[in-house]
Design an enzyme around this catalytic site. Structure first.
Site, short mmCIF file in Angstrom:
data_model
loop_
_atom_site.label_atom_id
_atom_site.label_comp_id
_atom_site.label_asym_id
_atom_site.label_seq_id
_atom_site.Cartn_x
_atom_site.Cartn_y
_atom_site.Cartn_z
N ASP A 176 -5.86 2.51 -3.69
CA ASP A 176 -7.19 2.38 -3.06
C ASP A 176 -7.59 3.62 -2.28
OD1 ASP A 176 -5.45 1.94 -0.96
OD2 ASP A 176 -6.42 0.12 -0.23
N ASP A 233 -2.53 6.64 -3.37
CA ASP A 233 -1.46 5.94 -2.65
C ASP A 233 -0.88 4.84 -3.54
OD1 ASP A 233 -3.53 4.06 -2.44
OD2 ASP A 233 -2.85 3.36 -0.49
N SER A 265 0.81 -1.22 0.00
CA SER A 265 0.00 0.00 0.00
C SER A 265 0.84 1.27 0.00
CB SER A 265 -0.96 -0.05 1.19
OG SER A 265 -1.83 1.06 1.16
N ASP A 304 -0.99 1.62 -3.92
CA ASP A 304 -1.78 0.57 -4.58
C ASP A 304 -3.14 1.09 -5.07
OD1 ASP A 304 -2.79 0.79 -1.96
OD2 ASP A 304 -3.45 -1.29 -1.94
MG MG Z 1 -3.58 1.51 -0.07
#
Ligand code: MG
Length: 459
Positions: free
Chosen positions: A248, A244, A101, A246
């Site tokens: 999400d 961010d 992440s 990744d």
């Molecule tokens: Mg994330």
């Protein structure tokens, strides 16, 4: 090995560590064998974010899954919510995303989703860990070993799904100009194309996938987004957005170049969604601002609060059939799409809200209720946590909520939340009030109690 001596592997959001040190190829292969044994049947979709170790770890995970007889779809680089959406809506029985992440570039990890695309529950994580520690893998023989195939449809399927959830024509008509800071992360492969389709003439920053995250790091916070702010002003854009690592979570910048905390844009969406869907249920965590309660009350909606953590929000949304979920860090969950955090879905919804409003983005945000907030943290080992929490509980004056840690309300517009972190040896403090003087006094008061208790417990 006795269960009590086993180290927990899953943290707040999957397994995290440093490849080559704690996340070795052997470890991820065996974890994948445990996950595959738990899922029993495939196919399983495997993908990764832009981190250097992503392709290697994805291959090791695929090998582990095939060795327990499951077929594997290899998605390559994609955002976490894209993997989760495809697991839910294509012929997959589960998914494993290789990501850490927003963590610094040396980290990586594994996030496991069930056939509904939602992160495995805490109980399921425990079962998977037990299979891993007991090495009870259901290994396939030479003729039942799984196969793998490239899945090249995931990004298109995901992008089309987001576009199907918003009024594309209305957004297109407004010719919004959008600056998008991809932060060298996984949304590089999806968000700019979704914005392009919405006629937003996206101007992209840090748009090359790069596991060093050389642009501004993997975590979008107001202090690292000066480039986004400058670009919005230079290009006269209507809005800026940053994701961010990744993809999400998203953070927004108004047309004046001001970066807003995630809970402000989430509050705006709560207001917009309740205007469109009167009476809907909104799920958030105990750390969310009172602005959300005020908006839900004013719009005649309902609210349910969970512990801090996206898995808790997702699961509560499913159980209670909620329409929308949000976290104070800017994570937004839109159930008609998929009840997990999704940065690109959030952006499309914000643009739809803007298309239906005659106001610029800054004015839309300013018309919402606002409170004074502060965050702090104290070093506190897990052994000291019970004593510190006990002492705070004994000291607390006012109403106390215990959904997660202790949330104390000295008056009905002022609260302080103290909770041990799920990922680090720290005690996190969130506080909010309608007045700055009350907020500062309360933070000082409880900080003294915490510091004093920590001093006594160490001596
Ligand atoms: Mg994330």
């Amino acid at each position: 090995m006795a269960t009590t001596s086993r180290k927990r592997l899953f943290g707040t959001s999957g397994i995290r560590g440093i490849p080559g040190q704690d996340i070795t190829l052997n470890f991820v292969t065996e974890m994948a064998q445990a996950v595959g044994t738990f899922f029993e049947k495939g196919p399983i979709l495997v993908g990764h974010d832009t981190r250097h170790s992503g392709p290697t770890l994805a291959k090791a995970v695929a090998a582990g899954l095939m060795s327990v007889g499951l077929d594997v779809g290899e998605a390559g680089l994609l955002p976490t919510p894209a993997l989760q959406y495809c697991v839910r809506n294509m012929e997959y029985n589960g998914g494993i995303m290789i990501t850490a992440s927003h963590n610094p570039s040396q980290y990586n990890g594994m996030k496991v989703s069930g056939s509904d695309g939602i992160d495995t529950t805490r109980d399921e994580e425990q079962i998977i860990e037990n299979i891993y520690y007991d090495k009870k893998f259901r290994l396939a023989d030479w003729k039942t070993v799984g196969n793998s195939f490239q899945d090249t449809k995931t990004i298109r399927t995901y992008s089309e799904a987001i576009l199907s959830q918003v009024n594309v024509d209305e957004i297109r008509k407004r010719n919004f100009r959008v600056v998008v800071d991809l932060g060298n992360g996984a949304q590089c492969v999806a968000a700019p194309y979704i914005l392009e389709h919405l006629n937003c003439k996206p101007i992209s920053l840090n748009a090359q996938p790069d596991g060093d995250f050389p642009g501004r790091g993997a975590e979008p916070t107001p202090d690292v987004l000066k480039g986004l702010s400058e670009a919005v002003k230079t290009y006269g854009a209507d809005i800026g957005v940053a994701y961010d690592g990744d993809g999400d979570r998203s953070l927004f910048c108004d047309e004046k170049g001001v970066i807003h905390y995630g809970d402000r844009s989430a509050a705006l969406l709560t207001d917009y969604i309740l205007t469109q869907n009167p009476g809907a249920l909104i799920v958030t965590t105990v750390s969310a601002s009172q602005a959300i309660d005020d908006i839900v009350e004013a719009r005649g909606g309902e609210i349910f609060k969970t512990k801090v953590g996206s898995v808790d929000v997702s699961n509560a949304m499913v159980e209670r059939k909620a329409l929308f979920g949000l976290e104070e860090n800017g994570g937004c969950f839109y159930a008609p799409h998929i009840p997990v955090r999704d940065g690109a879905m959030t952006s499309a919804l914000i643009l739809e809200a803007m298309a239906k409003s005659s106001k610029p983005f800054s004015e839309m945000l300013n018309s919402l209720p606002n409170y004074q907030q502060r965050k702090a943290k104290f070093e506190c080992t897990s052994e000291k946590v019970p004593r510190v929490m006990e002492r705070i509980a004994a000291y607390a004056k006012g109403k106390i909520e215990t959904i997660d840690g202790l949330k104390i309300w000295p008056d009905d517009k002022t609260w302080i939340l103290l909770r041990p972190s799920g990922t680090e040896p720290v005690l996190r403090v969130f506080a909010e009030s309608d007045r700055k003087d009350k907020l500062d006094a309360m933070i000082n008061e409880y900080s003294e109690v915490v510091k004093d208790t920590l001093k006594r417990t160490s001596s």
